[in-house]
Each structure stands twice: as C-alpha cells, then as structure tokens.
Design an enzyme around this catalytic site. Structure first.
Site, PDB file in Angstrom:
ATOM      1  N   GLY B  69       0.822  -1.198   0.000  1.00 39.72           N
ATOM      2  CA  GLY B  69       0.000   0.000   0.000  1.00 39.72           C
ATOM      3  C   GLY B  69       0.859   1.251   0.000  1.00 39.72           C
ATOM      4  O   GLY B  69       0.535   2.243  -0.660  1.00 39.72           O
ATOM      5  N   THR B  70       1.951   1.188   0.727  1.00 42.98           N
ATOM      6  CA  THR B  70       2.882   2.318   0.771  1.00 42.98           C
ATOM      7  C   THR B  70       3.393   2.657  -0.620  1.00 42.98           C
ATOM      8  O   THR B  70       3.433   3.810  -1.033  1.00 42.98           O
ATOM      9  CB  THR B  70       4.065   1.982   1.696  1.00 42.98           C
ATOM     10  OG1 THR B  70       3.556   1.864   3.028  1.00 42.98           O
ATOM     11  CG2 THR B  70       5.145   3.041   1.665  1.00 42.98           C
ATOM     12  N   GLN B 177      -7.769   1.682   5.154  1.00 45.01           N
ATOM     13  CA  GLN B 177      -8.501   1.206   6.328  1.00 45.01           C
ATOM     14  C   GLN B 177      -9.933   0.785   6.000  1.00 45.01           C
ATOM     15  O   GLN B 177     -10.562   0.105   6.792  1.00 45.01           O
ATOM     16  CB  GLN B 177      -8.521   2.289   7.413  1.00 45.01           C
ATOM     17  CG  GLN B 177      -7.168   2.497   8.078  1.00 45.01           C
ATOM     18  CD  GLN B 177      -6.667   1.263   8.827  1.00 45.01           C
ATOM     19  OE1 GLN B 177      -7.439   0.432   9.294  1.00 45.01           O
ATOM     20  NE2 GLN B 177      -5.343   1.126   8.917  1.00 45.01           N
ATOM     21  N   SER B 194      -4.214  -1.469   0.645  1.00 45.94           N
ATOM     22  CA  SER B 194      -3.179  -2.388   1.092  1.00 45.94           C
ATOM     23  C   SER B 194      -3.834  -3.687   1.551  1.00 45.94           C
ATOM     24  O   SER B 194      -4.669  -3.688   2.446  1.00 45.94           O
ATOM     25  CB  SER B 194      -2.439  -1.740   2.265  1.00 45.94           C
ATOM     26  OG  SER B 194      -1.509  -2.622   2.812  1.00 45.94           O
ATOM     27  N   ALA B 195      -3.443  -4.804   0.936  1.00 47.88           N
ATOM     28  CA  ALA B 195      -4.168  -6.055   1.160  1.00 47.88           C
ATOM     29  C   ALA B 195      -4.071  -6.572   2.593  1.00 47.88           C
ATOM     30  O   ALA B 195      -5.024  -7.160   3.109  1.00 47.88           O
ATOM     31  CB  ALA B 195      -3.668  -7.125   0.190  1.00 47.88           C
ATOM     32  N   HIS B 196      -2.920  -6.377   3.242  1.00 50.09           N
ATOM     33  CA  HIS B 196      -2.782  -7.007   4.567  1.00 50.09           C
ATOM     34  C   HIS B 196      -3.643  -6.304   5.612  1.00 50.09           C
ATOM     35  O   HIS B 196      -3.754  -6.776   6.737  1.00 50.09           O
ATOM     36  CB  HIS B 196      -1.316  -7.087   4.999  1.00 50.09           C
ATOM     37  CG  HIS B 196      -0.724  -5.783   5.402  1.00 50.09           C
ATOM     38  ND1 HIS B 196      -0.590  -5.428   6.706  1.00 50.09           N
ATOM     39  CD2 HIS B 196      -0.248  -4.754   4.671  1.00 50.09           C
ATOM     40  CE1 HIS B 196      -0.038  -4.225   6.772  1.00 50.09           C
ATOM     41  NE2 HIS B 196       0.181  -3.800   5.545  1.00 50.09           N
ATOM     42  N   CYS B 320       5.783   7.661  23.956  1.00 54.88           N
ATOM     43  CA  CYS B 320       6.693   6.844  24.751  1.00 54.88           C
ATOM     44  C   CYS B 320       6.547   5.364  24.413  1.00 54.88           C
ATOM     45  O   CYS B 320       6.676   4.510  25.267  1.00 54.88           O
ATOM     46  CB  CYS B 320       6.482   7.098  26.230  1.00 54.88           C
ATOM     47  SG  CYS B 320       4.833   7.620  26.634  1.00 54.88           S
TER      48      CYS B 320
END
Lengths: 486, 486
Positions: B69-70, B177, B194-196, B320
């Site tokens: 996807g990136t 998403q 993005s498939a995952h 953090c």
C-alpha cells in the site's frame, strides 16, 4: 511437460513452501510492534536476514529485503548514484545487463547524468580491461551482472571489482542469475538479487550495501528495512526466500555438475541435429543450467509455440515473440544471430530424460517451421542449398508473415530484395533465396524495415561465409548490402 | 490471546490462504511468457484484477497491483503530480493522512513543490469547506484518506471529491482502512489500498487511476502492470489478496454491525471504568472496528506492555512507545491527549468475550501504571484529587522515568515545575501534583523538553477545566503556562 525457463522464474522450492506456510501463521504481524505477534514476526525477519546474509557472505545489517529484484536494482543504483553525487554523475553499465539496470541508467541519463555502456565480446562477456578503461574521474558507480540471464555467460566480476576498487568506484553486482549457485566472489560494493530466480517466492529481492559505501536512498521512505525499502515487510515471503536459498545452496554443487552436463548435451548435439544453428554464450565460463542457440530461417514465436505444443516451455530473445518488436539487447550487443532464438534454462531437478526428449523433438519442430516459411533447405554448398529451394518452387507469397510479398529485381550492378514490411526471419530467408543468383564478387541489397534485420543479416553472412558490406539509408527502412564471396 | 491491532495488519483470511496455496502451484511463472505456465499465471492475474476492480468499483484496466500500500501511495502521488506538472506544483493533504502520504508530500516539498496540510477538528475529520478552500489554481493533486487509521473517523470523501472535481483537481483517496468494508463512494480520481489490512497477504497494494486522469509514473519502469509497478508480479499474493477481499466483503455488512456494537461497548464503558480517560474520534462517522482512547498520567509503553502480559495486543500513538519520540501526528492534529493512548482495532471475528475480558482487565492495568508513576489518584474535584495524592506522599523521585527528579519552586508571581529531561507522562503528572498549590487565578509554568508536553498539557487543561495560557520559549525546552480557574 518440461519447464525449461528457470532463468525467468523457478517454482517455489518445497522447503520454501513449508517455510512460507509456517510464516503465514507466525509472521503476518507488524515487526515494529512490541506485542507478542509483533515480536514473533521480528524474530522471523531477523533470522531470515541472517540466513540470507550468510548465503551472500555479508553482514546482516548490510542486507535489506525489497519487494523484487527489480526494485533492489532501482533503489541500489539510485541510492549509490545519489550517495556519490559530489564525485560526479557518470555511470558505467555493461551492454548486456538486465533491463532493470538499463532502465535505471536511462532515467539517470534523462536526469542529466552520463552513462557508458561497456560492450561485450561474441560470448557475451565484458573484458576487465575495457571495463576498467571506462572508469573516469567522475564515475559515481559501475554495474556488472554476475552472469548473463540470456546466454549464461559468467562475467569477470572479481577482476572488474578490483579495477573499480583501485579507482575508488563502487561496483554494483546484479547477482539475480547466480546467487542460488553460490556467493559472488570479489570485492564488490553493492549486490542485488531476486528470490524467485533461486526457487524462492515472488515478491522478494535483496539489496546489499557494504559498510562504508556512500548510499543515499531517493524518494519517499519510511523506517522499515533501514530506510531502504518502504512499505510493510512481507515476512512470510522473506522467510520462504531465505529458506529456499539455504536449501538450493545445500544441493548446489551436485546439481550444478548434473545440469552442466545436461546443457553440454544441448550445446554439442543441437548443432549436429539441426542445420544452420548458432550456439551462443561462453562454452566454459557459464552458468550450469542455461544454454541458448539461434536457428536460421525460423521465427522465434512459432518455434516457441510448437515447442509449447510438444510440452516444452522455453523463452526466446527473438524480435518476433510476444509483444516486443526488437531483438534482445543481449544478442544485439554480442553481435550474434537473433532469429529463431531459443533459451533453455533448466530448473534444478530437471530429469535427463526431459533433455533427451527435447533433443528428439527439436529437429522436427525447426524443420517444420522452416518448411512453412519456405526457407532454403540446407544441403552442401550455399549455391546448392539455396538453389534447391528455389527449385522446390516455394513462392515468396506463401510466407505467412504480413505485408506485401518480397519482390526481387535486378538493377544494373546489383540484385535488390524488397523485404519492406516483412517481419523476421523473412528478410534473411529472401536473402538466402537469391544469393545463388548473385555472381561471386557481386552484391545484393536487402531492403528491410524490421529491426532484427540489422542484426540477423550480418549474422547470416558470418555463418554463411559471405561478406557483409554494410547498411545504407533507404527511403523506407535500410538497405543491407551483402557481397557473395563463394 | 486477543489480537486487537487489525488496523496495523490482519492475519491472512482462510479463503486467502487457500487461494495462495493454489496459486503457488499455478501462478509462479512469468505472465508475460507465452508457454502454458505463463498463460496460466496470466489468467490468474487477470482474474484477480477483475475481482479487485469489482470490489473497488472501477474498470480492471484502471487498477494495478503494487508491492505494498505504501508503494501504491508513493507511485500514485508522484505519478499524479508529474502528470499535472504544467498545471502547477501545489499538493493538498489532510493533516491526519497515513505517514506514506506525508512522506511523499515531504519529498514533493523538498523538490520545490508546495504543500498545504488541511487541519481536522477534534474528531479527526476535515471539513469539506476547509478542504475546498485550500484548492488553488496551481493545485495538481489533493489527497484524503477514506477513514483514519488511528481513530477510525470516516472522512467526508464524497463531498471533498465533488469540490475537487468542480475545481478540476484529481483527488487521491487512501482507502487502506476501509476497502475491506466497502467501496469508496464519490467521484474520486485515484485510490490506493493495502491487502494485509483487509486480511490479504503482505506484499500487495492496489493503485487505481481513473481513465482520463493525467498520470506520468516516475523513476525506472518496465512493461509490467501498465508501466506503473516495476518488477516481477507476485501473482500468488495478488490472487490471495483478491480472494480475501471478496471473502471479507461477503461478511462485511454483518460483521460491521457486530464489531460496531463491540467498539461501542468500549467507547461507552471505558470512561466509566477508568477515570481521566478521553475517547477520541467521531462517535458516529467511524469505522466499525476501531476505538481509541487516552488515559491521563499513564505512559503508553507501559500500558501496552501490561496489556500484552494480560493477553491483549493493541497499539498506541503515545510518544513513549517503541522507537518514536514524538506523539502521533494524528492525535496532535486533533489536539487531543496523547499520553496513555490505546488504539483497539478488532479484526473480523473477534469474540464478544474477548472485548468483555479487555474491559475487565483494563481498569486494573491503568491503575497499576498510575500507581507506579506516582500519579494523582482521581477523586471528586480537581483540588481534592490532586491534594489527595500529595497527601499520599508519593514523592516525585519515585517516578521510574530517567532524568533528574522534577523540582518545584515558587517565584514571585508563579509556581514553576521543572520537568526538563523527564519523559511523558511525568510533566503532566507533576502539573497535576502542584495545581492544588496554585491559587485560583494564579498560574503555574511547566518547564519540559518532551515533545508530548506540547500536546498533553493543553489536553490536560481541557479535560480538567483549567486554562491553558500558552507556551513560552525557555533556555531548554519550553515553558507551558497554565492558569488555575477552579
């Protein structure tokens, strides 16, 4: 069925398949996360990196996984060039690199960089001296494959790496075809590879950048893979790639010897079984599983189709296959025949019987294609052979390729063959058909606009012992001038 | 074990796994080849493209598969910007896009382009008017996610697409998403996914470019995937991605209703079970499976660690956690509390019992972390609560974070809390500890150099009904000035 195109892609190794299945269960989560699924994924990724680094003989922190070998090449070249931007913008590549390297070089040139393409000899190898001679004070990077993907010739990487090292220039080695057989020797700086070539899955490339090599990746990046390969890590595939590499390496020595003997059978017996064949590539310094030959008067697509029908999957660098209209840049750089080109690349495990069956089937396939195309029937001398066909009466209009039929006309001092609009191998077939009508010492001009003619007419002259005089511009296409010498 | 981080990655859907296994056998060859293994691979690739296009509601020839996807986002933004280079170099993004979009925007800016970041309201949504107002005559591209990955807020894509269309500007929608839940409504021009994220495998992204959208991909390319995604196609993964998408879509309506009810339980009950909590994101216009909240006086890493120990895998936008030192840019853009941030994103199939168990476990986990950090014990009014802790005597030096203990000193007109060198949530805890000592109408200055303080001190004021006066430069870090109002 016999799949003889391992140089394109190999099926997933059984060990890789098992590893993939296991990693689908344990390696799907984000390795940057601290919860247990993430930690498990991270462990798998780290272990795969260590295994791959061991096979490459580099440090794990020098190696990143990319989504493909192509991507590894693109990122590697761009990053190395950018890292040495201050030194200069000169890039060296061999003329027979994989297209991914040449594409990156084209982009570099389009952006204002300079590129030297180092030529190769007729076996497809660069000479270390010629390569070293192209190193300039502003050379930022040099690229040389470990072995050629079309003809199997192994390149003198160690010698070239030494020359590059002496000049302070990093050498990037595309090891896509050889990494399954062993690590790349020599003092190279960057290395790329592609898992599906060694029996790993699709979707995994390797990029190795030695410590100390200046490297500045381009484009948008993220924190993954040391900032060198953006996007979510494909851990199941990476795990399978590393496991496959380990597995093929364990079998490499034995399998290399076996495949080398099988390809040697093809190298020696095809020229005896099929007339008018040129076997290409270095007969000694070559990969175990690849052998390539070209057959006169044959078009690659039909040969591939017939071989497919007979149960053999091979590939071809001919211009008349698939969507490409130009012959393979590798065969062109070597200056060898491209028509009727067949690359046989045996996957590990290929049974000897498959190769024997191929040798049984091939002569009939080639003869059948030649007959359909009305090609000269080979016999003793050139005159006899070519005349023999003319006497058989196969008319040019029977040729199945499109365009107008080739016409022959005699002008004052030379015969002219008009093969405009005709695709390979017709121009060469027409040349062979008329050469018997040319008086010894006289010339024939072949008018052709198929790109392959530029390579195949000189190659035909070389094979036939005729003199290739040269190419002249013509209204359409080019005129290729051939002098009959015997 | 309960995995509650589906927004990062979902395990492979069983249907996808089966498809992957089948395609490993039939889809490993080069789909550009003409032999039977190649043709078989091509058929699988074409069928996967058709299935994915159907799910996206686009034409198959508008959709290419990328390695992530990136990568789809990077290629999509670069290509769309280059395609409209003549119009101008202005890029619009929302402030809460995925980092891949923001990274591409950074690169564009570094190369001389201009970027407008459109802000969001406290729910994380852009307003269509604000987005439309940022459209300029030289705007080449606008980007808006379909829904936010950290807080689940659904964006007004259709309205924004209409405004973009009216201005002649293409809109790229990052649908990472939401695509598993349904197609993206509205007249968008480019789409990425993005498939995952939807239960497909790693290693597959989608890039859709509507016909008629000017698009000029950058960088070295090859002939694969319409010249938009170089490198050997990962067909087994692509097939699995398409099969998973079809499978999750078949279950989407029912599962969305079920998960929405489960996340609603968390949205409503966490504030009742855990004091000093801010639930973020739009309560109505939101994804079914995501709910995010932040807990005062808690550090995210410890909460994640404790929840992991209790069997819950969640993520956090706190500064953090893991390697990051800055709080999530999404929470920052929304202006909400980042400390003690917990994102719960339920994968399809999450049993209700897991959510109930989470609700049982969470209060104790948060209370335990607060106790360790010496945080104020919540009670009725602010004064009572904060005094209560001071009376309990938990000294600042007990705080486990590094650096020097925070010191408190009274100057002429204001109390000063020195939290320099202390990581979140300590500066906020120290503020809470002393607020009771400040006379109503008086101010306290908190000196801090942790980035999160800039977000969390105003957020604390908002939650506590105190007045945040502003930030002043200091020798080290900043001074955050707070006026006690009650």
């Amino acid at each position: 069925m016999a799949y003889f195109d391992a140089a394109s892609a190999a099926p997933l190794h059984p060990v890789g398949r098992q590893a993939l299945l296991a990693a689908l269960d344990d390696g799907w989560a984000d390795p940057a996360r601290l919860y247990r699924e993430g930690r498990r994924a991270r462990l798998l990724l780290d272990a795969a990196r260590e295994a791959a680094a061991e096979a490459v003989e580099c440090r794990p922190d020098e190696l990143v996984f990319t989504p493909s070998g192509t991507r590894a090449v693109h990122v590697g070249i761009e990053g190395a060039l950018a890292g040495r931007r201050r030194v200069g913008r000169h890039l060296i590549v061999s003329a027979v690199e994989h297209s991914s390297v040449l594409h990156a070089a084209e982009v570099h040139e389009a952006l204002g960089g300079s590129v030297t393409e180092v030529g190769v000899d007729r076996t497809g190898a660069v000479t270390p001296d010629a390569f070293a001679g192209s190193l300039l004070p502003d050379t930022a990077l040099a690229c040389l494959q470990s072995a050629n993907h079309e003809v199997g010739t192994v390149q003198p990487v160690a010698e070239v790496a030494e020359a590059c090292r002496a000049a302070g220039v990093p050498l990037l080695v595309d090891a896509a075809q050889s990494l399954g057989w062993g690590p790349v020797a020599g003092d190279w700086s960057l290395l790329t590879a592609s898992a599906h070539k060694w029996g790993g899955p699709s979707g995994v490339g390797l990029l190795v950048v030695r410590k100390g090599v200046r490297f500045a990746p381009r484009g948008p990046l993220d924190e993954r893979e040391s900032g060198r390969a953006a996007g979510f890590e494909n851990i199941p595939a990476v795990v399978a790639a590393a496991a496959s590499l380990r597995a093929v390496r364990a079998e490499a020595a034995e399998e290399a010897a076996r495949l080398r003997e099988l390809t040697e059978r093809i190298r020696t017996r095809v020229p005896a079984l099929v007339p008018d064949v040129e076997v290409t590539g270095d007969p000694e310094r070559r990969l175990p599983g690849i052998v390539t030959f070209s057959c006169l008067y044959v078009d690659g697509e039909t040969v591939l189709h017939e071989l497919d029908g007979a149960g053999f999957s091979v590939s071809s660098g001919s211009s008349c296959t698939s969507s490409t209209l130009t012959p393979s840049h590798v065969l062109r750089a070597m200056g060898v025949l491209s028509e009727g080109n067949v690359r046989v690349s045996l996957p590990p495990g290929t049974p000897a019987e498959d190769v024997e069956r191929f040798l049984t089937v091939l002569p009939g396939v080639v003869a059948g294609v030649r007959e359909k195309l009305g090609a000269p029937v080979p016999a003793g001398g050139v005159r006899g052979a070519e005349r023999g066909v003319e006497e058989s009466g196969a008319p040019a209009v029977d040729a199945p390729a499109g365009g107008t039929p080739a016409g022959t006309s005699t002008v004052v001092d030379a015969l002219v063959v008009d093969a405009l609009g005709r695709r390979c191998p017709i121009p060469v077939i027409e040349l062979a058909r008329v050469i018997g009508d040319v008086p010894v010492g006289g010339t024939v001009r072949v008018l052709a606009d198929d790109e392959a003619a530029r390579l195949d007419i000189p190659a035909w002259c070389e094979m036939r012992g005729q003199e290739y005089v040269g190419e002249e511009p013509a209204d359409r296409g080019s005129a290729y001038v051939v002098r009959r010498t015997s």
